[in-house]
Scaffold this active site. Structure first.
Site, PDB file in Angstrom:
ATOM      1  N   LYS A   1      -1.399  14.922  10.605  1.00  0.00           N
ATOM      2  CA  LYS A   1      -0.667  14.971   9.342  1.00  0.00           C
ATOM      3  C   LYS A   1       0.328  16.111   9.417  1.00  0.00           C
ATOM      4  O   LYS A   1      -0.047  17.261   9.652  1.00  0.00           O
ATOM      5  CB  LYS A   1      -1.628  15.187   8.170  1.00  0.00           C
ATOM      6  CG  LYS A   1      -0.959  15.192   6.804  1.00  0.00           C
ATOM      7  CD  LYS A   1      -0.438  13.813   6.432  1.00  0.00           C
ATOM      8  CE  LYS A   1       0.162  13.846   5.016  1.00  0.00           C
ATOM      9  NZ  LYS A   1       0.687  12.523   4.615  1.00  0.00           N
TER      10      LYS A   1
ATOM     11  N   GLU B   1       1.926  11.552  10.917  1.00  0.00           N
ATOM     12  CA  GLU B   1       2.231  11.011   9.588  1.00  0.00           C
ATOM     13  C   GLU B   1       2.934  12.037   8.709  1.00  0.00           C
ATOM     14  O   GLU B   1       2.450  13.150   8.527  1.00  0.00           O
ATOM     15  CB  GLU B   1       0.949  10.537   8.890  1.00  0.00           C
ATOM     16  CG  GLU B   1       1.232   9.927   7.532  1.00  0.00           C
ATOM     17  CD  GLU B   1      -0.012   9.686   6.696  1.00  0.00           C
ATOM     18  OE1 GLU B   1       0.132   9.534   5.467  1.00  0.00           O
ATOM     19  OE2 GLU B   1      -1.125   9.664   7.256  1.00  0.00           O
TER      20      GLU B   1
ATOM     21  N   GLY C   1       5.309  11.280   2.112  1.00  0.00           N
ATOM     22  CA  GLY C   1       6.301  10.516   1.374  1.00  0.00           C
ATOM     23  C   GLY C   1       7.285   9.818   2.294  1.00  0.00           C
ATOM     24  O   GLY C   1       6.964   9.455   3.425  1.00  0.00           O
TER      25      GLY C   1
ATOM     26  N   ASP D   1      -5.924  12.646   4.190  1.00  0.00           N
ATOM     27  CA  ASP D   1      -5.309  11.596   5.004  1.00  0.00           C
ATOM     28  C   ASP D   1      -5.962  11.508   6.381  1.00  0.00           C
ATOM     29  O   ASP D   1      -6.181  10.406   6.896  1.00  0.00           O
ATOM     30  CB  ASP D   1      -3.808  11.854   5.145  1.00  0.00           C
ATOM     31  CG  ASP D   1      -3.072  11.653   3.829  1.00  0.00           C
ATOM     32  OD1 ASP D   1      -3.632  10.994   2.936  1.00  0.00           O
ATOM     33  OD2 ASP D   1      -1.949  12.162   3.688  1.00  0.00           O
TER      34      ASP D   1
END
Length: 216
Positions: free
Chosen positions: A39, A116, A119, A51
């Protein structure tokens, strides 16, 4: 920079990036590519990344050594907001060197890294530095997550045009079917339209469906 790092972004916060990231990682592991997820910046958490938790559940695995060492979640902020605001509210800047070093370590240990974002591609990381700037500087190929919901065509095409304007390579589009849409007419036509658009404008990009399966 090693060419085994893929940046996962999407149309918006609710595109299903984490869901798609976890399932793509699981698929690649099943195909024999040792894959880890990371992340970029986690907001809305303290001491862990929700996440990354979801990635591991979808991948069918426990936390890794890299998770415990923080390499997969190098920057975590408490307020559930865009990174630039979350960092300001926590009164500390984002350490981009720390993030990049963690990504480098992961890329040396694994065949593939799925990084990742937070948004969409234009989300600000600082007041004058956007997610797309970060992607472009590092020359990361992009896996773009879109969905079947109404409005996805517009958001997808705008984002893909932004990638093309920056000469950022589109690796694939992941069409997220989770959660399953009630209106299958819109869902099916949205997929048809995006596929046709890719054939005309991004012929080298892949396309996959992300199935609507249960998280656990």
């Amino acid at each position: 920079m090693k060419e085994n790092i893929y940046f996962v972004t999407g149309i918006d916060t609710d595109a299903g990036k984490s869901y798609a990231t976890g399932l793509i990682a699981r698929r690649w592991n099943e195909e024999g590519y040792r894959t880890i997820t990371q992340k970029l910046i986690q907001t809305g958490n303290t001491g862990y990344s929700e996440d990354i938790d979801l990635h591991r559940k979808l991948m069918g695995m426990d936390y890794t050594e890299e998770d415990r060492l923080g390499y997969t979640m190098p920057e975590i902020f408490t307020y559930p907001a865009s990174p630039h605001l979350a960092a300001r509210l926590d009164n500390r800047p984002i350490d981009f060197h720390k993030i990049a070093e963690a990504t480098r370590i992961l890329s040396n240990r694994y065949d593939r890294v799925l990084l990742e974002g937070a948004g969409g591609i234009m989300v600000p990381l600082t007041e004058d530095y956007l997610t797309i700037d970060y992607i472009q500087e590092r020359n990361y190929p992009v896996i773009f997550v879109t969905s079947a919901k109404l409005g996805s065509i517009n958001h997808t095409l705008l984002s893909l045009e932004a990638l093309r304007n920056r000469n950022i390579r589109l690796e694939m589009v992941a069409y997220n079917l989770y959660p399953e849409q009630e209106d299958q007419t819109i869902s099916q036509d949205t997929q048809r339209f995006i596929r046709k658009y890719l054939e005309r404008h991004f012929p080298g990009a892949g396309f996959i469906e992300v199935p609507a399966i249960k998280k656990n």
